[in-house]
Enzyme design. Structure first.
Site, PDB file in Angstrom:
ATOM      1  N   HIS A  63       0.889  -1.170   0.104  1.00  0.00           N
ATOM      2  CA  HIS A  63      -0.039   0.011  -0.047  1.00  0.00           C
ATOM      3  C   HIS A  63       0.816   1.210  -0.056  1.00  0.00           C
ATOM      4  CE1 HIS A  63      -3.903  -1.789   0.360  1.00  0.00           C
ATOM      5  NE2 HIS A  63      -3.368  -2.584   1.705  1.00  0.00           N
TER       6      HIS A  63
ATOM      7  N   CYS B 106      -0.314   2.321  -4.540  1.00  0.00           N
ATOM      8  CA  CYS B 106      -0.976   3.517  -4.716  1.00  0.00           C
ATOM      9  C   CYS B 106      -0.447   4.906  -4.229  1.00  0.00           C
ATOM     10  CB  CYS B 106      -2.498   3.699  -3.953  1.00  0.00           C
ATOM     11  SG  CYS B 106      -3.761   2.413  -4.300  1.00  0.00           S
TER      12      CYS B 106
END
Length: 393
Positions: free
Chosen positions: A235, A278
């Protein structure tokens, strides 16, 4: 006769023959940097709305002719020397394209010398244009694969890790993986990989090695070779990736760990970072295209500490990246596919990453066209071309 005149004289025949498979010639012309087709022009040529396929080739030939003599010469060279083009368009041999001479060869010291060996100056120039990847193995590919975040699972990341391991092993790299690392563990592990000074310390991070069919325990100390690959699957947010403890590690800090120093064995060697994470929470939307020296020192004695990096991000700043729970992420899967297709043909890695950018940018992540898009980003300070080749057994 000039190259441009040769193209003008044979224009109709060239367009007719190349229209037999316009996609190949579009890709080849884009990959040949001397022709000068930009990424934007390439995308427009691919997406133009024509009643027949010949329209794509007509526009391509016109665009090359408008660029001038050097572009025309490079294009004619391509048609006469590229083996795939000669196989795909055998009728080209019936056209008189060699009225414009091929690009001049280096002048020999003696006109009577029949040797085809290049002068030392030319050899040095060729070596200076491409990173040498001669070590066996080529070097290390390190994968940091963060899957388990508290009660949240990054499904699909293991597929990405396995596909990356397979393709970089095929390219001659020794592939190592650290699984589920906190921010502190990532930071310390990367420092270990940069220095490789303490094999016992690496064991702390439960490093696994790709065996060809899966990841197994690391048995012997790794060593650096002629290149370094680092893949981070996690992430992330703007400018950072997260450890499994949700603590951020800046991408800048990751790359700085490997910057050039007098002691580093990677100084002057290419270092590639693939970041699947991301970079924010925004969704990218689609829009319709409108056309579809220190003064007294020898400069060569010094090397910028930030030189020789390539950083390929799954997405631009502030935005999410898409990952399928079974099939893996758009970005990593495209990288693996382009490496498989392009490396046997000695394609430069930046050319392949431009293709990744284009491929991922065309994917749709929503039910409505343009609702969810993704645009990868490439940043580089490479000084030469980087060509990775499949290993020979």
């Amino acid at each position: 006769m000039s190259a441009k005149d040769t193209m003008r004289r044979n224009k109709t025949s060239i367009q007719r023959i190349l229209s037999g498979d316009y996609k190949i010639i579009l890709n080849k012309a884009f990959e040949e940097k001397e022709i000068g087709i930009t990424l934007r022009e390439y995308n427009n040529l691919k997406s133009i709305n024509k009643e027949n396929v010949e329209g794509h080739v007509v526009d391509l030939v016109d665009k090359i002719m408008n660029k001038g003599e050097e572009s025309c010469q490079a294009f004619l060279n391509l048609l006469q020397t590229d083996e795939e083009i000669k196989r795909t368009y055998p009728e080209l041999k019936n056209i008189q394209l060699n009225e414009a001479c091929l690009l001049p060869k280096p002048v020999q010291a003696c006109s009577d010398d029949k040797s085809d060996v290049l002068p030392q100056e030319s050899k040095r120039q060729k070596e200076d244009e491409t990173y040498e990847i001669n070590s066996q193995p080529a070097s290390l590919c390190v994968i940091i694969n963060n899957e388990n975040f508290d009660e949240e699972l990054r499904s699909g990341t293991n597929k990405d890790a396995q596909d990356l391991a397979e393709v970089f092993s095929w390219l001659g790299f020794r592939v190592l993986m650290c699984k589920d690392q906190t921010k502190d563990q990532m930071e310390r592990a990367l420092k270990c990989f940069a220095s490789l000074s303490d094999f016992a310390q690496l064991q702390e991070f439960n490093v696994k090695e790709w065996s060809g069919s899966g990841f197994t325990d690391l048995q012997e100390a790794p060593m650096h070779g002629d290149a370094f690959i680092c893949c981070v699957l996690s992430h992330g947010n703007k400018g950072v990736v997260f450890g499994i403890d949700w603590q951020p590690l800046s991408i800048k800090q990751i790359t700085t760990t490997f910057k050039a120093t007098d002691q580093s064995s990677l100084t002057g060697k290419p270092k590639v970072f693939l970041i699947q994470a991301c970079q924010g929470s925004k969704k990218q939307l689609g829009v319709l295209s409108k056309g579809l020296q220190a003064d007294d020192a020898d400069p060569s004695s010094f090397l910028p500490e930030e030189a020789d990096f390539l950083i390929a991000m799954a997405t631009v700043e502030d935005c999410i990246s898409i990952r399928h729970k079974i099939h893996g992420s758009w970005f990593v899967q495209s990288v693996c596919q382009q490496l498989k297709e392009g490396c046997p043909w000695s394609k430069d890695i930046t050319t392949l990453l431009y293709k990744v950018n284009n491929e991922v940018s065309q994917k749709e992540g929503g039910f409505q066209p343009g609702a969810v898009k993704q645009m990868p980003e490439v940043r580089l300070t490479l000084r030469k071309s980087l060509v990775l080749s499949p290993r020979r057994n």
